[in-house]
Motif scaffolding. Sequence first.
Motif, PDB file in Angstrom:
ATOM      1  N   GLU A 158      15.335  12.233  -6.757  1.00 56.50           N
ATOM      2  CA  GLU A 158      14.795  10.893  -6.525  1.00 56.50           C
ATOM      3  C   GLU A 158      13.973  10.844  -5.239  1.00 56.50           C
ATOM      4  O   GLU A 158      12.944  10.157  -5.171  1.00 56.50           O
ATOM      5  CB  GLU A 158      15.939   9.867  -6.465  1.00 56.50           C
ATOM      6  CG  GLU A 158      16.675   9.668  -7.785  1.00 56.50           C
ATOM      7  CD  GLU A 158      15.764   9.198  -8.914  1.00 56.50           C
ATOM      8  OE1 GLU A 158      14.831   8.402  -8.630  1.00 56.50           O
ATOM      9  OE2 GLU A 158      15.965   9.633 -10.072  1.00 56.50           O
ATOM     10  N   ALA A 159      14.406  11.577  -4.217  1.00 63.71           N
ATOM     11  CA  ALA A 159      13.655  11.604  -2.953  1.00 63.71           C
ATOM     12  C   ALA A 159      12.293  12.257  -3.145  1.00 63.71           C
ATOM     13  O   ALA A 159      11.286  11.801  -2.585  1.00 63.71           O
ATOM     14  CB  ALA A 159      14.460  12.351  -1.885  1.00 63.71           C
ATOM     15  N   ALA A 196      11.675  15.399   2.474  1.00 64.61           N
ATOM     16  CA  ALA A 196      12.469  14.652   1.488  1.00 64.61           C
ATOM     17  C   ALA A 196      13.771  15.388   1.182  1.00 64.61           C
ATOM     18  O   ALA A 196      14.834  14.771   1.052  1.00 64.61           O
ATOM     19  CB  ALA A 196      11.658  14.455   0.211  1.00 64.61           C
ATOM     20  N   GLU A 250      18.201  14.476  -4.362  1.00 65.86           N
ATOM     21  CA  GLU A 250      16.984  15.172  -3.957  1.00 65.86           C
ATOM     22  C   GLU A 250      15.857  14.917  -4.945  1.00 65.86           C
ATOM     23  O   GLU A 250      14.695  14.747  -4.542  1.00 65.86           O
ATOM     24  CB  GLU A 250      17.270  16.673  -3.847  1.00 65.86           C
ATOM     25  CG  GLU A 250      16.156  17.452  -3.177  1.00 65.86           C
ATOM     26  CD  GLU A 250      16.583  18.871  -2.844  1.00 65.86           C
ATOM     27  OE1 GLU A 250      17.422  19.044  -1.928  1.00 65.86           O
ATOM     28  OE2 GLU A 250      16.090  19.804  -3.502  1.00 65.86           O
ATOM     29  N   GLY A 298       8.704  10.391  -2.649  1.00 64.36           N
ATOM     30  CA  GLY A 298       7.766  10.930  -1.672  1.00 64.36           C
ATOM     31  C   GLY A 298       6.424  11.261  -2.282  1.00 64.36           C
ATOM     32  O   GLY A 298       5.364  11.003  -1.686  1.00 64.36           O
ATOM     33  N   GLN A 318      16.111  14.919   4.146  1.00 58.35           N
ATOM     34  CA  GLN A 318      16.696  13.584   4.181  1.00 58.35           C
ATOM     35  C   GLN A 318      17.785  13.453   3.122  1.00 58.35           C
ATOM     36  O   GLN A 318      18.836  12.849   3.378  1.00 58.35           O
ATOM     37  CB  GLN A 318      15.603  12.530   3.964  1.00 58.35           C
ATOM     38  CG  GLN A 318      16.050  11.122   4.301  1.00 58.35           C
ATOM     39  CD  GLN A 318      14.887  10.180   4.539  1.00 58.35           C
ATOM     40  OE1 GLN A 318      13.721  10.553   4.482  1.00 58.35           O
ATOM     41  NE2 GLN A 318      15.194   8.923   4.823  1.00 58.35           N
ATOM     42  N   ALA A 319      17.532  14.047   1.947  1.00 57.74           N
ATOM     43  CA  ALA A 319      18.555  14.021   0.892  1.00 57.74           C
ATOM     44  C   ALA A 319      19.801  14.787   1.317  1.00 57.74           C
ATOM     45  O   ALA A 319      20.913  14.487   0.862  1.00 57.74           O
ATOM     46  CB  ALA A 319      17.986  14.610  -0.396  1.00 57.74           C
TER      47      ALA A 319
END
Length: 324
Positions: free
Chosen positions: A271-272, A189, A269, A276, A192-193
């Motif tokens: 929110e990710a 996560a 990050e 997740g 990805q962020a």
Amino acid sequence: MRILKSLASAAAAALLSFAPALAETPVVRAALQLSGTVNWEADTIRHYRFDEANGFSLEVSDVAGAPAAQIALVAGQVDMIVSDWLWVARERAAGRDLVFIPYSRAVGGLMVPANGAAKALGDLKGQKIGVAGSPIDKSWLILRAYAQKVEGFDLAGSTEQVFAAPPLVYKAALDGEVQAALNFWNFGARMQAAGMRPLLTIDQATKALGLDPETPLVGYVVRGELLKTHPGLGEAIAAASRAAKEKLASDPAGFERIRSMMKAANDVEFEALKAGFLAGTPKTGAVDEQAAARMLALMTELGGADLVGDLKELPDGVFLHPGS
């Protein structure tokens, strides 16, 4: 005066009648990595008293890592840890009474640079892959099986692997030292962020292999002796876990309260990580043991004795079943 004495006597009687219930409240001693994502849930359980609401008291101590936690549990120094059910199956086959209560089905995926050329797993041939853990990490074995059975090539033999701790794999991926990275879901996560993208998730690979992605890999592992001494305790632990996830899913203040321990670098990050964590919530009800047995067969094929020891089939009693 007589009224005061009567009230005092009634209060004393009430306290005496309540004392045995307090004395019998089971204490669950958990050894958890307080730097890990499981502490987000454990801290939520204790803060909102979801343990007390379900009739037990959760005590948490820090532990350096999974091996130390497993040793402490087997030695009886603690009552509960977090581990995967494959380890529980191996321990039960060896005669140790341990029970798995689903905690999370969150798994990572293989991340690549957002602007990278790789579109499929085969595009990574001849390149370097960072892998969190060891050569018998379950996600790595699933990726290997996918490459072999779906894309028809040997992923381990066709790429160079760098096995390391999750933070090191994360850094190597962002620094471009590896061309792809397989990491735990929370580091995925974060990657990805930071602008990376998933090339193949473990969920996707699991489905392609005919396995059930709903099978939870990670859970609370509890000493069976404690569950036998306190009937219903396993269901109580599961209920407290669900209550914590429901709180975090429904009340933004729940995640805001633990934001500091999540160590999110920024709002994206944060929110990710939230998404997740909640995506990993296991479904309610009993674990599908036939699906688990199929996964065990695959892990045995690729991981061998290093992963499952002499285990040949799924032992009875690995999973907690409601009402059992």
